[in-house]
Scaffold this motif. Structure first.
Motif, mmCIF file in Angstrom:
data_model
loop_
_atom_site.group_PDB
_atom_site.id
_atom_site.type_symbol
_atom_site.label_atom_id
_atom_site.label_comp_id
_atom_site.label_asym_id
_atom_site.label_seq_id
_atom_site.Cartn_x
_atom_site.Cartn_y
_atom_site.Cartn_z
ATOM 1 N N GLY A 64 19.039 1.505 5.674
ATOM 2 C CA GLY A 64 17.823 1.271 6.459
ATOM 3 C C GLY A 64 16.576 1.098 5.628
ATOM 4 N N LEU A 65 16.758 1.144 4.320
ATOM 5 C CA LEU A 65 15.588 0.954 3.468
ATOM 6 C C LEU A 65 15.211 -0.518 3.418
ATOM 7 N N LYS A 66 13.922 -0.751 3.508
ATOM 8 C CA LYS A 66 13.408 -2.110 3.345
ATOM 9 C C LYS A 66 13.227 -2.337 1.864
ATOM 10 N N ARG A 67 13.738 -3.377 1.365
ATOM 11 C CA ARG A 67 13.419 -3.725 -0.008
ATOM 12 C C ARG A 67 12.490 -4.925 0.051
ATOM 13 N N GLY A 68 11.724 -5.077 -0.958
ATOM 14 C CA GLY A 68 10.885 -6.273 -1.007
ATOM 15 C C GLY A 68 9.432 -5.995 -0.748
ATOM 16 N N ASN A 69 8.699 -7.069 -0.652
ATOM 17 C CA ASN A 69 7.248 -6.980 -0.608
ATOM 18 C C ASN A 69 6.748 -6.295 0.650
ATOM 19 N N PHE A 70 5.614 -5.657 0.487
ATOM 20 C CA PHE A 70 4.925 -5.060 1.626
ATOM 21 C C PHE A 70 4.175 -6.160 2.373
ATOM 22 N N THR A 71 4.151 -6.037 3.661
ATOM 23 C CA THR A 71 3.404 -7.008 4.458
ATOM 24 C C THR A 71 1.928 -6.614 4.474
ATOM 25 N N GLU A 72 1.121 -7.540 4.911
ATOM 26 C CA GLU A 72 -0.314 -7.280 5.014
ATOM 27 C C GLU A 72 -0.564 -6.116 5.975
ATOM 28 N N GLU A 73 0.233 -6.072 7.046
ATOM 29 C CA GLU A 73 0.078 -4.989 8.026
ATOM 30 C C GLU A 73 0.400 -3.648 7.391
ATOM 31 N N GLU A 74 1.479 -3.640 6.596
ATOM 32 C CA GLU A 74 1.843 -2.390 5.922
ATOM 33 C C GLU A 74 0.739 -1.973 4.951
ATOM 34 N N ASP A 75 0.199 -2.948 4.249
ATOM 35 C CA ASP A 75 -0.917 -2.670 3.334
ATOM 36 C C ASP A 75 -2.033 -1.936 4.050
ATOM 37 N N GLU A 76 -2.444 -2.534 5.146
ATOM 38 C CA GLU A 76 -3.589 -1.983 5.872
ATOM 39 C C GLU A 76 -3.274 -0.601 6.427
#
Length: 240
Positions: A64-76
Motif C-alpha cells: 500500500g505504499l505509494k512510491r514516486g513523486n509527491f503531488t502538488e496537493e500532497e505538498d500543500e
DNA sequence: AATGACGTCAACCGCCAGAGT
DNA sequence: AACTCTGGCGGTTGACGTCAT
C-alpha cells in the motif's frame, strides 16, 4: 541500570538490504504477521536487528505504499500539517495514505524547505523570512508554537480547533475514533448531528481541543444521543 | 573524460514512553 | 518502586546518483 542493545552488534548485517533479505522479510511477515520485531530476524533467518527489519518493512516493503513523486496537493497538505504540528512526521504521514514518515521527512528536508524559502517563508516558523509576526491570517502556526507532542491523543491524531479550521479550512485533523464496527465520521455538520444506529452510540470521541478547559467545543457531547461518548481534554498549561 | 559539488533518500542511531516483571 | 524490554519516533549520516565545470 543499563539497557541491552536492541540487537547483538556481532553477526548483524548493516547497510542496504538485498533482494533476498527483502523476500525473506516479506515472506515471514506474510506468514506470521507483524509483531515482536526483536525475535523476528532470528525467526525469519535474517542477520539483521529487529529495528532494521521494522524500518525496512514500514518504509519500503509494507503493502500500500505509494512510491514516486509527491503531488502538488500532497505538498500543500504537508506544509499545512507541518505548520500545525511541526516535525511530527508520523502524524503528518498518518494523513497521507501510502506515505511514510521517513519519506515525508526526507521530502520536507529536500524539497519543501526550499519551496517555502522560495516563497519567502521560513520553513521552521512558516512566517515570512525576517517576517512580520502580526500578519497571521492564513499563515499556519509556527512549528515552535505548534501542537506539542503530548498534545496528541493516543491514536496519534489531532483535532482541529476553530482557529485551525480558519487557517486551514480544508484540513481534517479530526480525532474521532470509533469502537470496532463503527467507522469514524468526518467532522462535518452532518457528523455533529445525532448519529444513527446503536453502534455509533458507542462512539468514542477523543476530541482534543487545545486550550479548552471545558468541554464545550465538542459538538458530539451536545447530542443526547451520544451519551456514551468518552472525551479527553488536555488541561491548559500556564501561558496558554 | 575526469572530478568535485550537490541533491536525494535508505538506513542507522539515540532517545523516549509505555507495558511488563 | 525500580528495573527491563520493546516499539516507535525524530535527527542524522553516508552511499549513491546527477549535474556542473
Amino acid at each position: 541500570m543499563g539497557r541491552s542493545p536492541c540487537c547483538e552488534k556481532a553477526h548483524i548485517n548493516k547497510g542496504a538490504w538485498t533482494k533476498e533479505e527483502d523476500q525473506q522479510l516479506v515472506a515471514y511477515i506474510k506468514a506470521h504477521g507483524e509483531g515482536c520485531w526483536r525475535s523476528l530476524p532470528k525467526a525469519a533467518g535474517l542477520l539483521r536487528c529487529g529495528k532494521s527489519c521494522r524500518l525496512r518493512w514500514i518504509n519500503y516493503l509494507r503493502p500500500g505504499l505509494k512510491r514516486g513523486n509527491f503531488t502538488e496537493e500532497e505538498d500543500e497538505l504537508i506544509i499545512k500539517l507541518h505548520g500545525l504540528v511541526g516535525n511530527k512526521w508520523s502524524l503528518i504521514a498518518g494523513r497521507l495514505p501510502g506515505r511514510t514518515d521517513n519519506e515525508i521527512k526526507n521530502y520536507w528536508n529536500t524539497h519543501i524547505k526550499r519551496k517555502l524559502m522560495s516563497r519567502g517563508l521560513d520553513p521552521k516558523t512558516h512566517l515570512p523570512i525576517g517576517g512580520v509576526p502580526s500578519h497571521r491570517q492564513g499563515i499556519p502556526m509556527a512549528a515552535d508554537e505548534a501542537v506539542k507532542p503530548n498534545d496528541m491523543a493516543e491514536d496519534g491524531h489531532s483535532s482541529v480547533t476553530s482557529m485551525d479550521e480558519e487557517r486551514c479550512p480544508d484540513l481534517n485533523l479530526d480525532l474521532t475514533i470509533s469502537l470496532h464496527g463503527c467507522a469514524p465520521k468526518p467532522p462535518t455538520a452532518e457528523a455533529a448531528t445525532p448519529a444513527s444506529g446503536p453502534a455509533c452510540a458507542q462512539l468514542i470521541c477523543l476530541c482534543y481541543h487545545l486550550g479548552l478547559q471545558t468541554s464545550e467545543a465538542c459538538s458530539c457531547q451536545a447530542s443526547p444521543d451520544l451519551q456514551h461518548v468518552l472525551r479527553f481534554y488536555r488541561p491548559l498549561e500556564e501561558g496558554q
